[in-house]
Structure formats: structure tokens, C-alpha cells
Design an enzyme around this catalytic site. Structure first.
Site, PDB file in Angstrom:
ATOM      1  N   HIS A  92       9.017  10.116  -7.642  1.00  0.00           N
ATOM      2  CA  HIS A  92       8.500   9.416  -6.404  1.00  0.00           C
ATOM      3  C   HIS A  92       8.994   8.285  -6.048  1.00  0.00           C
ATOM      4  CE1 HIS A  92       4.560   8.137  -4.044  1.00  0.00           C
ATOM      5  NE2 HIS A  92       5.333   6.995  -4.097  1.00  0.00           N
ATOM      6  N   GLY A  99       8.001   0.651   2.943  1.00  0.00           N
ATOM      7  CA  GLY A  99       7.472  -0.409   3.539  1.00  0.00           C
ATOM      8  C   GLY A  99       7.090  -0.366   4.985  1.00  0.00           C
ATOM      9  N   GLY A 100       7.212  -1.459   5.545  1.00  0.00           N
ATOM     10  CA  GLY A 100       6.857  -1.444   7.030  1.00  0.00           C
ATOM     11  C   GLY A 100       5.432  -1.814   7.219  1.00  0.00           C
ATOM     12  N   GLU A 101       4.686  -2.132   6.083  1.00  0.00           N
ATOM     13  CA  GLU A 101       3.039  -2.393   6.171  1.00  0.00           C
ATOM     14  C   GLU A 101       2.909  -3.610   6.675  1.00  0.00           C
ATOM     15  OE1 GLU A 101       2.922  -0.803   2.054  1.00  0.00           O
ATOM     16  OE2 GLU A 101       1.667   0.790   2.876  1.00  0.00           O
ATOM     17  N   THR A 130       3.556   5.282   3.838  1.00  0.00           N
ATOM     18  CA  THR A 130       3.000   4.867   5.106  1.00  0.00           C
ATOM     19  C   THR A 130       3.580   4.728   6.241  1.00  0.00           C
ATOM     20  OG1 THR A 130       2.201   2.921   3.553  1.00  0.00           O
ATOM     21  CG2 THR A 130       1.261   2.835   5.657  1.00  0.00           C
ATOM     22  N   TYR A 161       2.045   9.859   4.377  1.00  0.00           N
ATOM     23  CA  TYR A 161       0.543   9.454   4.190  1.00  0.00           C
ATOM     24  C   TYR A 161      -0.263  10.410   4.959  1.00  0.00           C
ATOM     25  CZ  TYR A 161       0.869   5.164   1.428  1.00  0.00           C
ATOM     26  OH  TYR A 161       0.676   4.301   0.757  1.00  0.00           O
ATOM     27  N   HIS A 226      -0.930  10.664  -2.726  1.00  0.00           N
ATOM     28  CA  HIS A 226      -1.140   9.112  -2.857  1.00  0.00           C
ATOM     29  C   HIS A 226      -2.806   8.779  -2.928  1.00  0.00           C
ATOM     30  CE1 HIS A 226      -0.943   4.789  -1.697  1.00  0.00           C
ATOM     31  NE2 HIS A 226      -1.885   5.137  -1.065  1.00  0.00           N
ATOM     32  N   ASP A 314       8.024   4.799  -7.855  1.00  0.00           N
ATOM     33  CA  ASP A 314       7.880   4.275  -6.570  1.00  0.00           C
ATOM     34  C   ASP A 314       8.885   3.463  -5.956  1.00  0.00           C
ATOM     35  OD1 ASP A 314       6.348   4.081  -4.253  1.00  0.00           O
ATOM     36  OD2 ASP A 314       4.575   3.142  -4.950  1.00  0.00           O
TER      37      ASP A 314
HETATM   38 ZN    ZN Z   1       1.828   5.820  -2.542  1.00  0.00          ZN
END
Ligand code: ZN
Length: 423
Positions: A92, A99-101, A130, A161, A226, A314
Site C-alpha cells: 500500500h 494527499g490533496g485533503e 482520497t 476511495y 481503507h 502508506d
Molecule cells: Zn487509506
């Protein structure tokens, strides 16, 4: 020697440090190699061995007193006092950068080659998270192919996601069946405020498509899930096992250590046949979460099936902390180094290397059906890591090619030096 330089003209146009990187990342035809006097963990402890490597494969394993096959041009490496383990498999990693959250500026840059190799990772499975909108399946596949060109073994989860899953061919089944690196679907988000809030039926449809595509191809056909912090936890998976014919191995929940109650749910699922995945993210003092090392210990002391635990990093993903209004208040970035850090932590706590390694090597290779990966055995891919007495990475070989030798990084991605120069 053969170098994969696109063409001399382009190469000349690049700054010198880039040209050097091109040469470093080029595929070559490495000399057959004999590694002598090394303590091998395959991951089971084999004791002192010598290994012959050629054509990217492990050709022969012998005891120190055996006469090694004689081959012209053989390069011999004496690794006395060191331990040799399979290259780690990171199931994973946000190879495109995740990112980008927290706004567009929080998009994490792509993870370059040496961030994996320097961490002892020789196989990676790329994932969209995400952001499965501004990040696309095409971009993910391109990043996977780029890592392959540079000598890493790289695969991909399709989707991200959300529902419907983003794909290249128009369906999850199409992506798994037609696209070589795609081995399953992930990371589909459940029990998370960033998920698509999938209904049970929607969840089952994705799971069954994944399963059937796996059957058609001999690939894993795994739905990599997730898990968010939501109280519903693994309810959808439990219901799928209770109410449908889908086999337990289809479901591969990750981030199970992010909440202690969730971890207990995952233990119960492991006993029902699911393989469950711990994320090696940093955990603060007093947080309602287990560190990867704590989770590993808890899993084993609970007597859950040892072969059904995997650990991933991650890497490249953002590790956001949200406030009560759901706004991101802090962000870290995951790193593949977290895997080896966890191995070292577990060794420091007194666990045997052969007990610690399967979650990072053979378990994940078996679960994801990555043939020739995750073990030191004749015929396997020559993906290996040599650890010095202190447990640091001394040498890394991926598919028979040295990436690190005596602690020195030999190969870096094309733009790694150029990036470092500008930062
Ligand atoms: Zn995740």
C-alpha cells in the site's frame, strides 16, 4: 553495457546531474553474483548459506562448505556477520503521491525510486486514495511502469476511495483482467467521512467483481479496504461473510490499527479467514491506536493466524489529523522506511527475525499471489536485502541488480538528483 538512455540528444540537453542519474537508473546486464557466508532468513532461519544469483533469479543455495557452481565472470560478495532477508513488499503505497485533503497545495509529490530501495522495499503496490479525481488510474499506471523501468517490482490496485471505482477500461473487472499490473481493487474507503458511504449492495458488487476478475486471471482478486475511524468499523465485511458466498480472502482491510476497537474486529475477521493489514504510521502517546509494532505483538499474542497478517507503509500518502469540524489541522507524509523501522522495533523488543519477517514478505506475497516474491528460494526473484550487525540496510538487490551496495546508493530515479538540488 546497455543503457536505457532514450536518445543521446535528449540526454545531452539535460543538466549533468540528470544525465548521471539516467546512467544510474539504466537497466544493465549484471554479472552473476555469489553471496557468501551470510545468515539467511527466507523468512525462516536457514543459517549460514551461500547464494548464487543470475538472470535476476536465485539460481542456487548452498551451505558454506559446498562447492559453488563455477561460472565465468562471477562476482563474489563476502557477507560475513550480516543477515540476508527477502526484499520487503509494500502492499500500500501512494506512488503517485497522495494527499490533496487540505487543498491543492497538499498534494504530495510522486515517491522516487530510492525512497523504496533505501528502505529495503523491492516490491510495491501502488494505490489511489482520497484524491481519485485529480489523480487518475492512468497516472497511477504510469508511475507503476516508471518504477518497473527502474528495476522495482511494481503493481497497482485499481479504483480509489470512492464509488463508482475509477478505472481505465470502464470496469473493475476490465482493469484487473486486461491490465497486467492491476491485481485487485483499493483502497475503497469504508467507515470514513471521506468515503462514498457505500451501501451493502454497492459494496458487494465491487467485491464480487474483484473476486471474479481474480478467478479469470489467476491474480489475487483482492478488495483492499481503507478503514476510517467510523464506529461501523468492519461491519460491511462481517455482513458479507455472514450473508454471501464471497470467500474471506477477498477482503483485505487496512489501517486496522488506527483504532483499538477496530483492531479487535480485525482479529475476529482474521480468525474467519481474512488477511488483515496494519499500517506502519506514527502513533502518538495516548492515542486510541496501536503502533505497527504494538499491533504485530497484539495480533500474535492473541493467537490469531500468523499467516494472515500483513504490514504496509502508506508511503507517499498524507497522514492528516482532522479537528471536530472535519477540517484538517495537521498533515504528515507516510514513508516506506516505516516498514524496516517496525522490523527493527520488533527485534529490539526481543522477537526473532524469522517471526517478524512474514508480515512484510511471505504473507503479503502469498495473499497477493506475487509469484517469486517474498522468499529466499531457488527460482525466486533475486529481491533481497542484506542487514548489517546493527540491523541497518547494507545492500539491496532488486531482480538481480544491486541498488545499494555497502550502504551506498547506486541507483536513483531520473529526477531525484535534480529535485534534491533545487530543494
Ligand atoms: Zn487509506
Amino acid at each position: 553495457e546497455h543503457f536505457l538512455v532514450p536518445d543521446e540528444g535528449l540526454s545531452q540537453a539535460l543538466p549533468l546531474e540528470c544525465r548521471m542519474s539516467i546512467r544510474h537508473t539504466s537497466a544493465s546486464n549484471p554479472a552473476p553474483t555469489l553471496i557468501r557466508n551470510v545468515s539467511v532468513f527466507a523468512p525462516e532461519a536457514l543459517g549460514l548459506r551461500q547464494l548464487l544469483i543470475g538472470g535476476g533469479k536465485l539460481l542456487w543455495v548452498g551451505s558454506p562448505e559446498d562447492a559453488a557452481p563455477s561460472i565465468a565472470g562471477l562476482e563474489v560478495l563476502d557477507a560475513s556477520g550480516k543477515r540476508l532477508i527477502p526484499g520487503l513488499i509494500d502492499g500500500h503505497a501512494h506512488v503517485t503521491g497522495g494527499g490533496g485533503e487540505g487543498g491543492f497545495a497538499t498534494r504530495v509529490p510522486p515517491v522516487p525510486l530510492s525512497r523504496f530501495t533505501a528502505a529495503g522495499v523491492t516490491t510495491v503496490v501502488g494505490v489511489l486514495g482520497t484524491d481519485d479525481l485529480a489523480r487518475t488510474p492512468g497516472e497511477l499506471l504510469a508511475s507503476v511502469y516508471a518504477l518497473r523501468e527502474q528495476g522495482l517490482s511494481a503493481f497497482a490496485w485499481c479504483g480509489g476511495y470512492h464509488l463508482p471505482p475509477v478505472t481505465l477500461t470502464g470496469s473493475v473487472r476490465g482493469d484487473i483482467v486486461y491490465l497486467d499490473p492491476v491485481i485487485g481493487v483499493g483502497e475503497l474507503a469504508i467507515s470514513d467521512h471521506r468515503s462514498s458511504q457505500p451501501t451493502f449492495d454497492e459494496f458487494l458488487r465491487v467485491a464480487s467483481d474483484t473476486h471474479v476478475a481474480g478467478l479469470m486471471t489467476g491474480k489475487a482478486g483482492v478488495l483492499h479496504l481503507h478503514l476510517g475511524n467510523g464506529a461501523r468499523g468492519l461491519e460491511l465485511v462481517r455482513r458479507a461473510l455472514d450473508e454471501t458466498e464471497l470467500p474471506a480472502q477477498v477482503f483485505h482491510p487496512t489501517h486496522i490499527n488506527r483504532r483499538k476497537a477496530l483492531f479487535e474486529e480485525a482479529l475476529a475477521l482474521a480468525r474467519r479467514g481474512c488477511t488483515v493489514d496494519i499500517t506502519a504510521f506514527p502513533v502518538d502517546e495516548g492515542e486510541d491506536a496501536w503502533s505497527a509494532a504494538d499491533g504485530w505483538e497484539r495480533y500474535h499474542s492473541a493467537g490469531a493466524p500468523a499467516e494472515r497478517l500483513t504490514i504496509s507503509s502508506d508511503a507517499g500518502g498524507c497522514l492528516p489529523t482532522f479537528d471536530h469540524d472535519g477540517r484538517m489541522c495537521r498533515m504528515d507524509v507516510g514513508s516506506a522506511h516505516a516498514l524496516l523501522d517496525t522490523v527493527r522495533e520488533l527485534l529490539a523488543r526481543g522477537h526473532a527475525l524469522e517471526t517478524v519477517l512474514p508480515a512484510f514478505t511471505s504473507n503479503i506475497a502469498r495473499h497477493l499471489r506475487l509469484a517469486g516474491k517474498g522468499e529466499i528460494a531457488v527460482g525466486a526473484d533475486a529481491d533481497l536485502v542484506i542487514l548489517d550487525a546493527a540491523g541497518n540496510v547494507s545492500d539491496v538487490m532488486a531482480q538481480g541488480v544491486w541498488h545499494i551496495r555497502d550502504g551506498e546508493l547506486l541507483r536513483v530515479g531520473l529526477f531525484e538528483n535534480a529535485q534534491a538540488d533545487r530543494i
